[in-house]
Write a protein that holds these residues in place. Structure first.
Motif, mmCIF file in Angstrom:
data_model
loop_
_atom_site.group_PDB
_atom_site.id
_atom_site.type_symbol
_atom_site.label_atom_id
_atom_site.label_comp_id
_atom_site.label_asym_id
_atom_site.label_seq_id
_atom_site.Cartn_x
_atom_site.Cartn_y
_atom_site.Cartn_z
ATOM 1 N N VAL A 215 4.704 -37.466 -14.875
ATOM 2 C CA VAL A 215 4.384 -36.059 -14.630
ATOM 3 C C VAL A 215 5.575 -35.144 -14.810
ATOM 4 O O VAL A 215 6.724 -35.518 -14.586
ATOM 5 C CB VAL A 215 3.790 -35.812 -13.220
ATOM 6 C CG1 VAL A 215 2.431 -36.433 -13.093
ATOM 7 C CG2 VAL A 215 4.708 -36.242 -12.129
ATOM 8 N N GLY B 11 1.936 -35.706 -18.079
ATOM 9 C CA GLY B 11 0.915 -34.929 -17.406
ATOM 10 C C GLY B 11 1.621 -33.732 -16.797
ATOM 11 O O GLY B 11 2.595 -33.894 -16.066
ATOM 12 N N SER C 233 0.046 -39.568 -9.114
ATOM 13 C CA SER C 233 0.533 -39.777 -10.481
ATOM 14 C C SER C 233 1.277 -41.100 -10.614
ATOM 15 O O SER C 233 1.103 -41.821 -11.604
ATOM 16 C CB SER C 233 1.410 -38.605 -10.927
ATOM 17 O OG SER C 233 2.547 -38.481 -10.099
ATOM 18 N N ALA D 140 -6.692 -42.458 -15.088
ATOM 19 C CA ALA D 140 -5.608 -41.584 -15.535
ATOM 20 C C ALA D 140 -5.860 -41.134 -16.965
ATOM 21 O O ALA D 140 -6.377 -41.902 -17.784
ATOM 22 C CB ALA D 140 -4.281 -42.330 -15.467
ATOM 23 N N ILE E 250 1.098 -42.082 -14.354
ATOM 24 C CA ILE E 250 1.226 -40.858 -15.151
ATOM 25 C C ILE E 250 2.650 -40.339 -15.035
ATOM 26 O O ILE E 250 3.154 -40.131 -13.940
ATOM 27 C CB ILE E 250 0.251 -39.767 -14.645
ATOM 28 C CG1 ILE E 250 -1.190 -40.270 -14.683
ATOM 29 C CG2 ILE E 250 0.404 -38.491 -15.470
ATOM 30 C CD1 ILE E 250 -2.168 -39.361 -13.960
#
Length: 161
Positions: free
Chosen positions: A55, A103, A48, A23, A53
């Motif tokens: 997102v 992200g 994700s 990641a 992550i």
């Protein structure tokens, strides 16, 4: 915690395999192209969440109407007004400059229908913020999905005043 658990269960029960680069460790733009199915959304969340992550993703504003609005925002959605796409670029740049770590998932073709070119908003955001770009992939032939290597975009030089 719940997202990671949900993702872990998804990957254990799914026919899909996650094969990914690590990641990103800083705010990044995650490209999902071509966007061909609504299942791309599920896989994006599974990737994700499994990689940890946080997102944000861009979606047409009609996805945020009615009861879906709070759900889509809770899943990281940012509505895009296709009549004023430049505004979302400015909004995301402001988020990055405030120090938010996320992200940003973008489908640069903008729709599930085929296109001959990508929309440039992701590139403008990368140049304005210095965020690297990472290609996400979904390979239905091998039933694999994940993130590719990170690519740096040359930042736009600011003019001195």
């Amino acid at each position: 915690m719940l997202r990671r658990l949900t993702a872990r269960i998804f990957w254990l029960c799914s026919r899909w395999t996650l094969r990914s680069e690590p990641a990103p460790q800083r705010p990044s733009i995650l490209i999902g192209a071509p966007h061909t199915s609504n299942w791309d959304f599920v896989l994006m969340l599974a990737i994700s969440w499994r990689l940890g992550i946080d997102v944000r993703w861009l979606g047409k504003k009609s996805l945020f109407r009615g009861w879906r609005g709070p759900l889509m925002r809770a899943l990281g959605g940012i509505p895009v007004d296709r009549d004023d796409p430049g505004r979302v670029v400015a909004d995301v740049v402001a988020m990055a400059r405030r120090g938010e770590v996320f992200g940003l998932v973008v489908t640069p073709d903008g729709t599930r229908r085929g296109h001959t070119h990508w929309k440039s908003g992701f590139y403008r955001i990368a140049r304005e913020t210095g965020m690297p770009v990472t290609l996400g992939y979904v390979d239905r032939t091998t039933m694999t999905s994940g993130l590719g290597p990170e690519h740096r975009v040359e930042p736009r030089l600011r003019e001195e005043g």
